[in-house]
Design a protein around this motif. Structure first.
Motif, PDB file in Angstrom:
ATOM      1  N   UNK A 174      44.144  33.399  40.616  1.00 45.08           N
ATOM      2  CA  UNK A 174      44.898  32.411  39.831  1.00 45.08           C
ATOM      3  C   UNK A 174      44.022  31.320  39.245  1.00 45.08           C
ATOM      4  N   UNK A 175      43.024  30.871  39.987  1.00 44.39           N
ATOM      5  CA  UNK A 175      42.234  29.720  39.539  1.00 44.39           C
ATOM      6  C   UNK A 175      40.878  30.114  38.961  1.00 44.39           C
ATOM      7  N   UNK A 176      40.610  31.398  38.845  1.00 40.73           N
ATOM      8  CA  UNK A 176      39.320  31.856  38.333  1.00 40.73           C
ATOM      9  C   UNK A 176      39.314  31.901  36.806  1.00 40.73           C
ATOM     10  N   UNK A 177      38.163  31.638  36.247  1.00 39.46           N
ATOM     11  CA  UNK A 177      37.997  31.813  34.811  1.00 39.46           C
ATOM     12  C   UNK A 177      38.082  33.301  34.476  1.00 39.46           C
ATOM     13  N   UNK A 178      38.502  33.594  33.278  1.00 37.95           N
ATOM     14  CA  UNK A 178      38.685  34.991  32.867  1.00 37.95           C
ATOM     15  C   UNK A 178      37.396  35.795  32.992  1.00 37.95           C
ATOM     16  N   UNK A 179      36.240  35.163  32.721  1.00 41.51           N
ATOM     17  CA  UNK A 179      34.971  35.895  32.759  1.00 41.51           C
ATOM     18  C   UNK A 179      34.576  36.295  34.178  1.00 41.51           C
ATOM     19  N   UNK A 180      35.174  35.678  35.205  1.00 42.06           N
ATOM     20  CA  UNK A 180      34.801  35.942  36.597  1.00 42.06           C
ATOM     21  C   UNK A 180      35.709  36.964  37.274  1.00 42.06           C
ATOM     22  N   UNK A 181      36.783  37.328  36.612  1.00 41.77           N
ATOM     23  CA  UNK A 181      37.785  38.126  37.309  1.00 41.77           C
ATOM     24  C   UNK A 181      37.342  39.560  37.582  1.00 41.77           C
ATOM     25  N   UNK A 184      35.198  39.312  40.578  1.00 44.32           N
ATOM     26  CA  UNK A 184      36.051  38.963  41.717  1.00 44.32           C
ATOM     27  C   UNK A 184      36.811  40.184  42.231  1.00 44.32           C
ATOM     28  N   UNK A 185      37.300  41.025  41.317  1.00 44.23           N
ATOM     29  CA  UNK A 185      38.030  42.225  41.736  1.00 44.23           C
ATOM     30  C   UNK A 185      37.130  43.169  42.528  1.00 44.23           C
ATOM     31  N   UNK A 186      35.886  43.315  42.079  1.00 46.40           N
ATOM     32  CA  UNK A 186      34.941  44.169  42.808  1.00 46.40           C
ATOM     33  C   UNK A 186      34.640  43.588  44.189  1.00 46.40           C
ATOM     34  N   UNK A 187      34.491  42.267  44.261  1.00 44.52           N
ATOM     35  CA  UNK A 187      34.190  41.625  45.532  1.00 44.52           C
ATOM     36  C   UNK A 187      35.360  41.755  46.501  1.00 44.52           C
ATOM     37  N   UNK A 188      36.577  41.578  46.020  1.00 47.46           N
ATOM     38  CA  UNK A 188      37.755  41.703  46.874  1.00 47.46           C
ATOM     39  C   UNK A 188      37.854  43.120  47.435  1.00 47.46           C
ATOM     40  N   UNK A 189      37.611  44.118  46.601  1.00 45.67           N
ATOM     41  CA  UNK A 189      37.664  45.502  47.069  1.00 45.67           C
ATOM     42  C   UNK A 189      36.576  45.763  48.107  1.00 45.67           C
ATOM     43  N   UNK A 190      35.389  45.208  47.884  1.00 44.11           N
ATOM     44  CA  UNK A 190      34.300  45.368  48.841  1.00 44.11           C
ATOM     45  C   UNK A 190      34.653  44.721  50.177  1.00 44.11           C
ATOM     46  N   UNK A 191      35.235  43.534  50.114  1.00 48.43           N
ATOM     47  CA  UNK A 191      35.628  42.827  51.336  1.00 48.43           C
ATOM     48  C   UNK A 191      36.672  43.620  52.116  1.00 48.43           C
ATOM     49  N   UNK A 192      37.639  44.198  51.421  1.00 55.44           N
ATOM     50  CA  UNK A 192      38.661  45.002  52.100  1.00 55.44           C
ATOM     51  C   UNK A 192      38.042  46.206  52.806  1.00 55.44           C
TER      52      UNK A 192
END
Length: 290
Positions: A174-181, A184-192
């Motif tokens: 929600x609070x991330x800039x569009x260029x970071x998303x 961020x999606x790759x990092x979230x998947x890696x964390x899971x």
């Protein structure tokens, strides 16, 4: 890859008693150090440092890490416990696990309706609290636990995980800039993925160590008369005694592990307060009347 191998095979190899586990752990630590050094000094790191300056993203990532680890650990423990300790056949175990998956689907659908009446933080808190209740209720299992109890506790956990999945995912970006998303999606998947491996490794290691400890403790409490009668029966009596000790120790170890899993979920509740509510959607501007 080294970390994943260590997490998956470490418990079977008695962890650092095995040379290849030690070597692969060293390689994982070295690779992690290179990754961190590169991320801190490179002009264009693999993950933009701006991701970790966003407190909302970090809080959501922490909650995701813990909840994913607990979910996969609990799911991985359930089938061996039901079959080895409670003695249910494989097909009955499958029937008891299936409602958990259905619960996830129902929870995801329910979260869409709940978001009309409550904020994402409230829904995430409900999901965490319900998951803690579901897992905590498993600490009351016994060797006589019926299939219905085994089924509804899993279904409740599935529903609660599904309820908080969508709002937690939305809040993460929600609070991330569009260029970071994308990063961020790759990092979230890696964390899971990593949290699932860590959760399963932690749960099975604790289960194995507790099981050995409880077996020794229970063996010291066996009535000498009963033990002598079973031993007089020969090999069959010895097998019966060892089997009953293993069942009792397996139950006590399992209850201890799920207690820790429930506590991990409860400890995530304060972090929900750090998650920022999603901004309300802005209405499209209407053209000025001529």
């Amino acid at each position: 890859a080294c970390l994943q191998f260590v997490l998956e095979r470490g418990e079977r190899a008695d962890w650092f008693e095995a040379t290849h586990i030690v070597v692969l752990t060293g390689l994982a630590l070295a690779a992690g150090w290179v990754f961190l050094a590169h991320s801190a000094t490179a002009r264009e790191p693999f993950f933009d440092a701006a991701l970790f300056r966003d407190s909302n993203f970090v809080a959501c990532l922490l909650v995701t890490f813990v909840t994913s680890g607990v979910f996969y650990a609990n799911l991985s423990l359930f089938a061996p416990f039901v079959q080895s300790v409670l003695g249910y056949p494989a097909d009955a175990t499958g029937y008891m696990i299936a409602p958990r998956g259905v619960g996830v689907l129902l929870g995801v659908a329910a979260s869409s309706a709940l978001r009309r009446f409550a904020s994402d933080r409230v829904i995430i808190s409900i999901g965490l609290a319900g998951s803690a209740i579901g897992i905590g209720s498993m600490t009351r299992f016994s060797l006589e636990t019926d299939p219905w109890t085994l089924t509804w506790t899993g279904a409740l956990q599935g529903i609660c995980y599904g309820v908080m999945f969508a709002p937690l995912t939305a809040a993460t970006f929600a609070t991330l800039e569009a260029r970071l998303r994308t990063e961020a999606a790759a990092l979230v998947q890696l964390v899971r993925q990593i949290s699932g491996g860590i959760g399963i490794a932690f749960a099975f290691t604790l289960l194995t160590r507790d099981g050995h400890g409880w077996t020794q403790a229970l063996a010291e409490t066996v009535n000498p008369g009963v033990a002598a009668a079973l031993l007089d029966a020969g090999a069959a009596g010895l097998v019966q005694l060892q089997g009953e000790l293993a069942r009792q120790a397996g139950l006590l170890a399992y209850l201890h592990v799920v207690g820790w899993l429930a506590l991990a979920i409860v400890l995530m509740l304060p972090f929900v307060a750090l998650i920022r509510p999603l901004p309300a959607p802005r209405a499209a501007a209407l053209p000025a009347p001529e």
